[in-house]
Design a protein around this motif. Structure first.
Motif, PDB file in Angstrom:
ATOM      1  N   ALA A   1       0.843  -1.192   0.000  1.00 31.88           N
ATOM      2  CA  ALA A   1       0.000   0.000   0.000  1.00 31.88           C
ATOM      3  C   ALA A   1       0.884   1.249   0.000  1.00 31.88           C
ATOM      4  O   ALA A   1       1.902   1.317   0.707  1.00 31.88           O
TER       5      ALA A   1
ATOM      6  N   SER B   1       0.056   5.754  -5.188  1.00 33.41           N
ATOM      7  CA  SER B   1      -0.658   5.724  -3.902  1.00 33.41           C
ATOM      8  C   SER B   1      -1.656   4.570  -3.858  1.00 33.41           C
ATOM      9  O   SER B   1      -2.823   4.747  -3.496  1.00 33.41           O
TER      10      SER B   1
ATOM     11  N   SER C   1      -1.617  -4.687   2.494  1.00 31.24           N
ATOM     12  CA  SER C   1      -1.740  -3.623   3.505  1.00 31.24           C
ATOM     13  C   SER C   1      -0.575  -3.657   4.485  1.00 31.24           C
ATOM     14  O   SER C   1       0.224  -4.559   4.503  1.00 31.24           O
TER      15      SER C   1
ATOM     16  N   LYS D   1      -3.868   1.361  -2.990  1.00 29.33           N
ATOM     17  CA  LYS D   1      -4.567   0.941  -1.790  1.00 29.33           C
ATOM     18  C   LYS D   1      -4.963  -0.536  -1.933  1.00 29.33           C
ATOM     19  O   LYS D   1      -5.110  -1.026  -3.055  1.00 29.33           O
TER      20      LYS D   1
ATOM     21  N   ARG E   1      -4.885   9.730  -8.459  1.00 34.89           N
ATOM     22  CA  ARG E   1      -3.870   8.718  -8.167  1.00 34.89           C
ATOM     23  C   ARG E   1      -3.411   7.986  -9.426  1.00 34.89           C
ATOM     24  O   ARG E   1      -2.259   7.589  -9.516  1.00 34.89           O
TER      25      ARG E   1
END
Length: 122
Positions: free
Chosen positions: A14, A85, A122, A87, A67
């Protein structure tokens, strides 16, 4: 007939970045609009970004705006998706596709690549 081949997917943490590429061959890349879509397991295929011919117009899904950046190199018959960036919710198989119309509807795209997996941890 147009063939589309995606590459550049992979595993990233992430906050990291990836650049997806889509190579087009055959007739039809010229004068065609290109899009990127993604599909997560158990979910529908969703629009991510699109770019017009020859590249003066772009449009993004709200979830990636700011992004991701879509671009194209018409001399090389290539389309790119720069993803920054990242996620965990960006995890999906990413597809590039070609259409003669200016639309974000997947059903209007005539040619599709095989997809490339993007996994964001993550």
């Amino acid at each position: 007939q147009v063939q589309l081949v995606e590459s550049g997917g992979g595993l990233v943490q992430a906050g990291g970045s990836l650049r997806l590429s889509c190579a087009a061959s055959g007739r039809g890349f010229s004068n065609s609009n290109m899009g990127w879509f993604r599909q997560a397991p158990g979910k529908e295929r969703n629009f991510v970004a699109r770019i017009s011919w020859p590249g003066d117009l772009t449009n993004y899904a709200d979830s990636v705006k700011g992004r991701f950046t879509i671009s194209r190199d018409n001399t090389e018959n290539m389309v790119y998706l720069q993803m920054n960036s990242l996620k965990p919710e960006d995890t999906a198989v990413y597809y590039c596709a070609l259409t003669r119309t200016w639309t974000a509807l997947a059903t209007a795209y005539d040619y599709w690549g095989q997809g490339t997996q993007v996994t964001v941890s993550s």
